[in-house]
Write an enzyme that holds these catalytic residues in place. Structure first.
Site, PDB file in Angstrom:
ATOM      1  N   HIS A  68       0.971  -1.147   0.090  1.00  0.00           N
ATOM      2  CA  HIS A  68      -0.179  -0.152   0.000  1.00  0.00           C
ATOM      3  C   HIS A  68       0.869   1.443   0.128  1.00  0.00           C
ATOM      4  O   HIS A  68       0.638   2.236  -0.674  1.00  0.00           O
ATOM      5  CB  HIS A  68      -0.914   0.047   1.303  1.00  0.00           C
ATOM      6  N   TYR A  77      -9.298   4.576   2.943  1.00  0.00           N
ATOM      7  CA  TYR A  77      -9.834   3.453   3.741  1.00  0.00           C
ATOM      8  C   TYR A  77     -11.320   3.769   3.762  1.00  0.00           C
ATOM      9  O   TYR A  77     -12.112   2.777   3.790  1.00  0.00           O
ATOM     10  CB  TYR A  77      -8.977   3.209   4.802  1.00  0.00           C
ATOM     11  N   GLU A  98       0.916   1.641   8.069  1.00  0.00           N
ATOM     12  CA  GLU A  98       1.581   2.376   7.083  1.00  0.00           C
ATOM     13  C   GLU A  98       2.127   3.672   7.366  1.00  0.00           C
ATOM     14  O   GLU A  98       2.835   4.475   6.761  1.00  0.00           O
ATOM     15  CB  GLU A  98       0.323   2.517   5.969  1.00  0.00           C
ATOM     16  N   ARG A 157       2.716  -1.617 -11.237  1.00  0.00           N
ATOM     17  CA  ARG A 157       3.083  -2.903 -11.091  1.00  0.00           C
ATOM     18  C   ARG A 157       4.439  -3.137 -10.097  1.00  0.00           C
ATOM     19  O   ARG A 157       5.041  -2.217  -9.763  1.00  0.00           O
ATOM     20  CB  ARG A 157       3.509  -3.755 -12.244  1.00  0.00           C
ATOM     21  N   VAL A 168      10.768 -16.459 -13.566  1.00  0.00           N
ATOM     22  CA  VAL A 168      11.290 -15.066 -13.193  1.00  0.00           C
ATOM     23  C   VAL A 168      11.326 -14.716 -11.620  1.00  0.00           C
ATOM     24  O   VAL A 168      11.657 -13.726 -11.137  1.00  0.00           O
ATOM     25  CB  VAL A 168      10.310 -13.921 -13.775  1.00  0.00           C
ATOM     26  N   GLY A 169      10.955 -15.921 -11.058  1.00  0.00           N
ATOM     27  CA  GLY A 169      11.155 -15.660  -9.199  1.00  0.00           C
ATOM     28  C   GLY A 169      12.539 -15.628  -9.078  1.00  0.00           C
ATOM     29  O   GLY A 169      13.034 -15.612  -7.877  1.00  0.00           O
TER      30      GLY A 169
END
Length: 399
Positions: A84, A94, A136, A205, A274-275
Protein backbone atom coordinates in the site's frame (compact mmCIF):
# COMPACT_ATOMS: atom_id res chain seq x y z
CA UNK A 1 -15.73 -5.00 19.24
CA UNK A 2 -17.88 -6.69 21.84
CA UNK A 3 -18.38 -10.47 22.03
CA UNK A 4 -21.81 -10.35 20.41
CA UNK A 5 -20.41 -8.49 17.40
CA UNK A 6 -17.56 -10.99 17.10
CA UNK A 7 -20.05 -13.86 17.11
CA UNK A 8 -22.01 -12.16 14.31
CA UNK A 9 -18.81 -11.88 12.28
CA UNK A 10 -17.96 -15.54 12.88
CA UNK A 11 -21.48 -16.55 11.83
CA UNK A 12 -20.70 -15.25 8.33
CA UNK A 13 -17.70 -17.59 7.92
CA UNK A 14 -19.70 -20.33 6.09
CA UNK A 15 -21.04 -17.72 3.66
CA UNK A 16 -17.54 -16.36 3.05
CA UNK A 17 -16.26 -19.89 2.49
CA UNK A 18 -18.91 -20.69 -0.11
CA UNK A 19 -19.54 -17.31 -1.71
CA UNK A 20 -16.62 -15.05 -0.80
CA UNK A 21 -15.57 -14.50 -4.41
CA UNK A 22 -19.13 -13.59 -5.39
CA UNK A 23 -18.99 -10.88 -2.74
CA UNK A 24 -15.56 -9.56 -3.71
CA UNK A 25 -16.37 -9.62 -7.43
CA UNK A 26 -19.46 -7.51 -6.71
CA UNK A 27 -17.41 -5.21 -4.47
CA UNK A 28 -14.81 -4.41 -7.12
CA UNK A 29 -17.43 -3.79 -9.81
CA UNK A 30 -19.34 -1.51 -7.46
CA UNK A 31 -16.24 0.41 -6.39
CA UNK A 32 -14.93 0.97 -9.94
CA UNK A 33 -18.38 2.09 -11.09
CA UNK A 34 -18.60 4.77 -8.40
CA UNK A 35 -14.88 5.57 -8.16
CA UNK A 36 -13.35 4.89 -11.59
CA UNK A 37 -10.25 6.87 -10.65
CA UNK A 38 -9.20 3.89 -8.51
CA UNK A 39 -8.58 1.83 -11.65
CA UNK A 40 -5.23 3.59 -11.85
CA UNK A 41 -4.35 2.34 -8.36
CA UNK A 42 -5.40 -1.30 -8.74
CA UNK A 43 -3.81 -3.90 -11.00
CA UNK A 44 -6.43 -4.30 -13.73
CA UNK A 45 -4.71 -7.45 -14.97
CA UNK A 46 -5.43 -9.14 -11.65
CA UNK A 47 -8.96 -7.78 -11.84
CA UNK A 48 -9.38 -9.46 -15.21
CA UNK A 49 -7.89 -12.83 -14.33
CA UNK A 50 -9.76 -13.04 -11.02
CA UNK A 51 -6.67 -13.20 -8.79
CA UNK A 52 -7.53 -9.98 -6.94
CA UNK A 53 -11.04 -11.05 -6.00
CA UNK A 54 -9.68 -14.44 -4.89
CA UNK A 55 -7.03 -12.80 -2.74
CA UNK A 56 -9.50 -10.37 -1.16
CA UNK A 57 -12.00 -13.15 -0.49
CA UNK A 58 -9.26 -15.10 1.28
CA UNK A 59 -8.26 -12.03 3.29
CA UNK A 60 -11.81 -11.27 4.40
CA UNK A 61 -12.31 -14.91 5.39
CA UNK A 62 -9.03 -14.99 7.33
CA UNK A 63 -9.99 -11.83 9.19
CA UNK A 64 -13.37 -13.30 10.13
CA UNK A 65 -11.76 -16.57 11.26
CA UNK A 66 -9.31 -14.68 13.50
CA UNK A 67 -11.63 -11.93 14.68
CA UNK A 68 -10.95 -12.91 18.32
CA UNK A 69 -7.23 -12.31 17.84
CA UNK A 70 -6.40 -10.53 14.55
CA UNK A 71 -2.82 -9.98 15.76
CA UNK A 72 -1.95 -13.46 14.44
CA UNK A 73 -2.29 -11.94 10.96
CA UNK A 74 0.18 -9.15 11.65
CA UNK A 75 2.91 -10.44 9.30
CA UNK A 76 0.42 -10.70 6.44
CA UNK A 77 -0.89 -7.21 7.24
CA UNK A 78 2.64 -5.79 7.26
CA UNK A 79 3.19 -7.25 3.80
CA UNK A 80 -0.01 -5.63 2.56
CA UNK A 81 0.99 -2.38 4.25
CA UNK A 82 4.32 -2.36 2.40
CA UNK A 83 2.51 -2.72 -0.91
CA UNK A 84 0.00 0.00 0.00
CA UNK A 85 2.80 2.43 0.84
CA UNK A 86 4.54 1.60 -2.43
CA UNK A 87 1.28 2.54 -4.19
CA UNK A 88 0.92 5.74 -2.13
CA UNK A 89 -2.34 4.59 -0.50
CA UNK A 90 -3.52 7.17 2.05
CA UNK A 91 -5.68 6.95 5.17
CA UNK A 92 -8.63 8.60 3.42
CA UNK A 93 -8.71 5.79 0.86
CA UNK A 94 -9.82 3.35 3.55
CA UNK A 95 -13.11 5.22 3.97
CA UNK A 96 -13.88 4.86 0.26
CA UNK A 97 -13.00 1.17 0.15
CA UNK A 98 -14.80 0.48 3.42
CA UNK A 99 -17.96 2.18 2.26
CA UNK A 100 -18.12 -0.01 -0.84
CA UNK A 101 -17.24 -3.17 1.05
CA UNK A 102 -19.95 -2.71 3.70
CA UNK A 103 -22.49 -1.75 1.02
CA UNK A 104 -21.53 -4.85 -0.94
CA UNK A 105 -22.04 -7.11 2.08
CA UNK A 106 -25.48 -5.60 2.58
CA UNK A 107 -26.47 -5.83 -1.09
CA UNK A 108 -25.10 -9.33 -1.75
CA UNK A 109 -26.35 -10.95 1.46
CA UNK A 110 -29.79 -9.38 1.21
CA UNK A 111 -32.11 -10.39 4.06
CA UNK A 112 -29.28 -12.16 5.86
CA UNK A 113 -27.57 -8.79 6.31
CA UNK A 114 -29.42 -7.59 9.39
CA UNK A 115 -28.68 -4.11 10.75
CA UNK A 116 -26.81 -5.75 13.62
CA UNK A 117 -24.61 -7.76 11.24
CA UNK A 118 -23.84 -4.75 9.06
CA UNK A 119 -22.93 -2.72 12.13
CA UNK A 120 -20.68 -5.53 13.37
CA UNK A 121 -18.86 -5.64 10.02
CA UNK A 122 -18.60 -1.85 10.02
CA UNK A 123 -16.87 -1.97 13.41
CA UNK A 124 -14.67 -4.88 12.27
CA UNK A 125 -13.57 -3.03 9.14
CA UNK A 126 -12.95 0.16 11.11
CA UNK A 127 -10.66 -1.70 13.52
CA UNK A 128 -8.80 -3.38 10.65
CA UNK A 129 -8.42 -0.05 8.87
CA UNK A 130 -6.95 1.48 12.02
CA UNK A 131 -4.38 -1.33 12.20
CA UNK A 132 -3.45 -0.86 8.54
CA UNK A 133 -3.30 2.94 8.77
CA UNK A 134 -1.00 2.60 11.79
CA UNK A 135 1.32 0.18 9.98
CA UNK A 136 1.45 2.42 6.92
CA UNK A 137 1.92 5.64 8.90
CA UNK A 138 5.02 4.12 10.46
CA UNK A 139 6.34 3.12 7.03
CA UNK A 140 5.68 6.60 5.59
CA UNK A 141 7.43 8.18 8.60
CA UNK A 142 10.34 5.80 8.13
CA UNK A 143 10.66 6.90 4.49
CA UNK A 144 10.84 10.53 5.59
CA UNK A 145 13.50 9.83 8.22
CA UNK A 146 15.97 7.93 6.03
CA UNK A 147 18.34 9.71 3.67
CA UNK A 148 17.28 9.67 0.00
CA UNK A 149 13.99 7.83 0.62
CA UNK A 150 10.75 9.38 -0.56
CA UNK A 151 6.98 8.95 -0.41
CA UNK A 152 4.78 8.82 -3.49
CA UNK A 153 6.01 8.65 -7.08
CA UNK A 154 9.31 9.86 -8.50
CA UNK A 155 10.55 9.95 -12.11
CA UNK A 156 13.34 7.58 -13.14
CA UNK A 157 14.99 7.40 -16.56
CA UNK A 158 15.88 4.15 -18.31
CA UNK A 159 19.60 4.42 -19.17
CA UNK A 160 20.32 0.80 -20.09
CA UNK A 161 18.28 -2.21 -21.25
CA UNK A 162 19.80 -5.70 -21.26
CA UNK A 163 18.22 -8.81 -22.76
CA UNK A 164 18.63 -11.58 -20.19
CA UNK A 165 16.63 -14.27 -22.05
CA UNK A 166 13.96 -14.58 -24.74
CA UNK A 167 11.41 -13.38 -22.15
CA UNK A 168 13.26 -11.20 -19.66
CA UNK A 169 14.85 -7.78 -20.00
CA UNK A 170 16.69 -5.85 -17.30
CA UNK A 171 16.03 -2.12 -16.98
CA UNK A 172 18.57 0.15 -15.30
CA UNK A 173 16.64 3.04 -13.73
CA UNK A 174 18.42 6.28 -12.82
CA UNK A 175 16.72 9.14 -10.89
CA UNK A 176 15.68 11.78 -13.42
CA UNK A 177 16.41 14.57 -10.92
CA UNK A 178 19.97 13.31 -10.40
CA UNK A 179 19.52 13.13 -6.63
CA UNK A 180 20.36 10.18 -4.41
CA UNK A 181 18.38 6.96 -4.19
CA UNK A 182 17.37 4.91 -1.17
CA UNK A 183 19.11 1.75 -0.14
CA UNK A 184 17.12 -1.48 0.16
CA UNK A 185 17.31 -4.97 1.58
CA UNK A 186 17.93 -7.78 -0.91
CA UNK A 187 14.57 -9.32 -1.84
CA UNK A 188 12.55 -6.09 -1.85
CA UNK A 189 10.72 -4.61 -4.84
CA UNK A 190 9.88 -1.35 -6.58
CA UNK A 191 6.44 -0.23 -7.66
CA UNK A 192 6.66 1.05 -11.22
CA UNK A 193 3.94 3.16 -12.83
CA UNK A 194 3.43 3.47 -16.61
CA UNK A 195 0.66 4.60 -18.96
CA UNK A 196 -0.93 1.62 -20.73
CA UNK A 197 -2.30 2.81 -24.04
CA UNK A 198 -4.65 -0.16 -24.54
CA UNK A 199 -6.42 0.64 -21.27
CA UNK A 200 -6.11 4.39 -21.38
CA UNK A 201 -4.95 4.16 -17.78
CA UNK A 202 -1.88 4.60 -15.66
CA UNK A 203 -1.06 1.21 -14.13
CA UNK A 204 1.28 0.25 -11.28
CA UNK A 205 3.16 -3.04 -10.98
CA UNK A 206 5.64 -4.42 -8.48
CA UNK A 207 8.98 -5.71 -9.77
CA UNK A 208 11.70 -7.20 -7.60
CA UNK A 209 15.05 -5.46 -7.47
CA UNK A 210 17.32 -7.94 -9.21
CA UNK A 211 20.78 -6.80 -8.11
CA UNK A 212 22.64 -5.90 -4.96
CA UNK A 213 22.38 -2.22 -4.07
CA UNK A 214 24.15 0.27 -6.31
CA UNK A 215 23.93 3.94 -5.22
CA UNK A 216 23.55 5.15 -8.83
CA UNK A 217 20.61 3.10 -10.13
CA UNK A 218 17.96 0.45 -9.52
CA UNK A 219 17.75 -2.66 -11.67
CA UNK A 220 14.53 -4.53 -12.32
CA UNK A 221 14.26 -7.57 -14.60
CA UNK A 222 10.87 -7.97 -16.24
CA UNK A 223 9.34 -10.99 -17.94
CA UNK A 224 7.26 -10.14 -21.01
CA UNK A 225 3.92 -11.89 -20.67
CA UNK A 226 2.64 -13.07 -24.06
CA UNK A 227 -0.80 -14.55 -23.30
CA UNK A 228 -2.67 -11.27 -23.61
CA UNK A 229 -5.82 -12.23 -25.52
CA UNK A 230 -8.55 -9.73 -24.71
CA UNK A 231 -7.43 -9.30 -21.10
CA UNK A 232 -5.12 -6.63 -19.63
CA UNK A 233 -2.79 -9.21 -18.07
CA UNK A 234 0.78 -8.53 -19.10
CA UNK A 235 0.07 -5.13 -20.61
CA UNK A 236 2.50 -3.38 -18.27
CA UNK A 237 5.31 -5.84 -18.98
CA UNK A 238 4.65 -5.48 -22.71
CA UNK A 239 4.65 -1.69 -22.37
CA UNK A 240 8.00 -1.82 -20.58
CA UNK A 241 9.51 -4.16 -23.17
CA UNK A 242 8.62 -1.63 -25.88
CA UNK A 243 10.36 1.21 -24.05
CA UNK A 244 13.72 2.57 -25.12
CA UNK A 245 16.75 4.06 -23.42
CA UNK A 246 15.84 7.62 -22.46
CA UNK A 247 12.21 6.85 -21.63
CA UNK A 248 11.00 7.61 -18.09
CA UNK A 249 8.79 5.74 -15.62
CA UNK A 250 7.44 6.65 -12.19
CA UNK A 251 8.88 4.71 -9.27
CA UNK A 252 8.11 4.51 -5.55
CA UNK A 253 10.71 3.82 -2.88
CA UNK A 254 11.84 0.20 -2.33
CA UNK A 255 9.41 -1.81 -0.23
CA UNK A 256 8.51 -5.32 0.81
CA UNK A 257 8.88 -7.67 3.76
CA UNK A 258 10.50 -10.52 1.79
CA UNK A 259 14.21 -10.05 2.39
CA UNK A 260 17.33 -11.66 3.82
CA UNK A 261 16.61 -12.19 7.50
CA UNK A 262 20.03 -13.17 8.82
CA UNK A 263 23.25 -12.30 7.01
CA UNK A 264 25.37 -14.62 9.18
CA UNK A 265 23.95 -18.04 8.24
CA UNK A 266 23.97 -20.31 5.17
CA UNK A 267 21.17 -19.68 2.66
CA UNK A 268 19.31 -21.88 0.21
CA UNK A 269 17.71 -19.97 -2.68
CA UNK A 270 14.98 -21.79 -4.63
CA UNK A 271 13.37 -20.09 -7.63
CA UNK A 272 11.17 -20.85 -10.60
CA UNK A 273 11.10 -18.77 -13.80
CA UNK A 274 11.18 -15.03 -13.20
CA UNK A 275 11.13 -15.78 -9.46
CA UNK A 276 14.89 -15.72 -9.90
CA UNK A 277 14.96 -11.91 -9.59
CA UNK A 278 14.75 -11.23 -5.81
CA UNK A 279 16.92 -14.26 -5.07
CA UNK A 280 19.60 -12.98 -7.45
CA UNK A 281 19.66 -9.77 -5.42
CA UNK A 282 20.18 -11.89 -2.29
CA UNK A 283 22.93 -13.89 -3.97
CA UNK A 284 24.82 -10.82 -5.17
CA UNK A 285 24.47 -9.17 -1.76
CA UNK A 286 25.86 -12.28 -0.07
CA UNK A 287 28.75 -12.35 -2.57
CA UNK A 288 29.67 -8.74 -1.77
CA UNK A 289 29.29 -8.82 1.99
CA UNK A 290 29.44 -12.24 3.64
CA UNK A 291 30.00 -15.13 1.24
CA UNK A 292 28.08 -17.50 3.47
CA UNK A 293 27.60 -21.02 2.17
CA UNK A 294 24.85 -20.80 -0.45
CA UNK A 295 22.91 -23.37 -2.46
CA UNK A 296 21.27 -21.97 -5.60
CA UNK A 297 18.38 -23.98 -7.08
CA UNK A 298 16.58 -22.70 -10.16
CA UNK A 299 14.12 -24.15 -12.62
CA UNK A 300 12.78 -22.93 -15.97
CA UNK A 301 11.34 -24.33 -19.18
CA UNK A 302 14.44 -24.41 -21.37
CA UNK A 303 17.70 -22.73 -22.33
CA UNK A 304 16.06 -19.86 -24.23
CA UNK A 305 14.24 -18.57 -21.15
CA UNK A 306 17.03 -19.25 -18.65
CA UNK A 307 17.93 -15.77 -17.44
CA UNK A 308 21.24 -14.98 -15.70
CA UNK A 309 22.65 -18.46 -16.36
CA UNK A 310 26.10 -17.16 -17.35
CA UNK A 311 26.20 -14.86 -14.32
CA UNK A 312 25.50 -17.74 -11.95
CA UNK A 313 27.94 -20.10 -13.68
CA UNK A 314 30.70 -17.50 -13.51
CA UNK A 315 29.99 -16.80 -9.86
CA UNK A 316 30.15 -20.52 -9.01
CA UNK A 317 33.44 -20.99 -10.87
CA UNK A 318 35.02 -18.15 -8.91
CA UNK A 319 33.83 -19.17 -5.45
CA UNK A 320 34.00 -22.04 -3.02
CA UNK A 321 30.89 -21.01 -1.10
CA UNK A 322 28.31 -21.44 -3.89
CA UNK A 323 26.76 -24.68 -5.15
CA UNK A 324 24.14 -24.69 -7.91
CA UNK A 325 21.41 -27.02 -9.17
CA UNK A 326 19.74 -26.05 -12.45
CA UNK A 327 16.57 -27.72 -13.74
CA UNK A 328 15.09 -27.34 -17.23
CA UNK A 329 11.85 -29.01 -18.23
CA UNK A 330 13.06 -29.40 -21.84
CA UNK A 331 16.72 -30.06 -21.09
CA UNK A 332 17.33 -31.98 -24.33
CA UNK A 333 17.54 -28.53 -25.91
CA UNK A 334 20.45 -27.63 -23.62
CA UNK A 335 24.13 -28.15 -24.31
CA UNK A 336 25.05 -27.86 -20.63
CA UNK A 337 25.51 -31.34 -19.18
CA UNK A 338 25.09 -29.96 -15.65
CA UNK A 339 21.44 -29.09 -16.26
CA UNK A 340 18.99 -31.58 -14.74
CA UNK A 341 16.04 -32.58 -16.92
CA UNK A 342 12.61 -31.90 -15.47
CA UNK A 343 11.09 -29.62 -12.88
CA UNK A 344 12.80 -28.66 -9.65
CA UNK A 345 12.98 -31.66 -7.32
CA UNK A 346 14.44 -30.86 -3.92
CA UNK A 347 14.88 -34.56 -3.18
CA UNK A 348 17.70 -34.55 -5.74
CA UNK A 349 19.39 -31.78 -3.76
CA UNK A 350 18.47 -32.95 -0.27
CA UNK A 351 21.97 -33.72 0.96
CA UNK A 352 23.28 -30.35 -0.25
CA UNK A 353 20.53 -28.21 1.28
CA UNK A 354 20.42 -29.73 4.77
CA UNK A 355 22.81 -27.17 6.19
CA UNK A 356 23.15 -26.33 9.88
CA UNK A 357 21.30 -23.09 10.84
CA UNK A 358 20.40 -22.43 7.18
CA UNK A 359 17.53 -20.25 6.02
CA UNK A 360 15.48 -21.09 2.94
CA UNK A 361 14.00 -18.62 0.44
CA UNK A 362 11.39 -19.55 -2.17
CA UNK A 363 10.11 -17.43 -5.04
CA UNK A 364 7.86 -18.33 -7.96
CA UNK A 365 4.22 -19.07 -8.74
CA UNK A 366 1.93 -20.37 -6.00
CA UNK A 367 2.06 -24.10 -6.97
CA UNK A 368 5.87 -23.95 -7.11
CA UNK A 369 6.14 -22.42 -3.64
CA UNK A 370 3.59 -24.76 -2.08
CA UNK A 371 5.26 -27.91 -3.48
CA UNK A 372 8.75 -26.98 -2.33
CA UNK A 373 7.61 -25.61 1.01
CA UNK A 374 6.05 -29.00 1.69
CA UNK A 375 9.27 -30.75 0.62
CA UNK A 376 11.28 -28.63 3.05
CA UNK A 377 8.85 -29.43 5.85
CA UNK A 378 9.19 -33.14 5.02
CA UNK A 379 12.96 -32.70 5.46
CA UNK A 380 12.24 -31.44 9.01
CA UNK A 381 13.16 -27.84 8.19
CA UNK A 382 11.57 -25.56 10.79
CA UNK A 383 8.81 -23.31 9.41
CA UNK A 384 10.49 -20.29 11.00
CA UNK A 385 13.46 -20.80 8.68
CA UNK A 386 11.41 -20.78 5.45
CA UNK A 387 10.53 -17.52 3.69
CA UNK A 388 8.65 -17.07 0.43
CA UNK A 389 7.39 -14.50 -2.03
CA UNK A 390 4.47 -15.19 -4.35
CA UNK A 391 4.29 -12.78 -7.28
CA UNK A 392 0.87 -11.14 -7.57
CA UNK A 393 -1.84 -11.07 -4.88
CA UNK A 394 -0.92 -13.54 -2.15
CA UNK A 395 -3.32 -16.46 -2.44
CA UNK A 396 -2.20 -18.56 0.52
CA UNK A 397 -0.46 -18.47 3.89
CA UNK A 398 1.95 -21.24 4.82
CA UNK A 399 3.72 -19.88 7.92
Amino acid sequence: MNNNQKELIKATIPILQSSGEVLTDYFYKRMFKHNPELKSVFNMGNQSNGKQKQALAGAVLAYAEHIDNPSVLINVLKGIGNKHVSLNIQADDYAIVGGHLIASISEVLGEVATPELIYAWTIAYRELAEIMIGIEAELYLNNESITSRWNGWRSFTIKEIVKESDEIKSFYLYPTDGKGIATYTAGQYLSVQVFVEQLGLVQPRQYSLSSSFNPKYYRISVKKETSLGVHPEGMVSNTLHKMKVGDAVNVSAPAGSFSLQNVDVPIVLISGGVGVTPLLSMLETNQKNNQNKTVWIHGCRNESVHAFKEVINSMEEESDWLETFLFNEDSEQDVDANVIKGRVDLHLCKEAILLKNAQYYLCGPAPFIKAHYESLISFNIDKSDIFYEEFGPQSFRLN
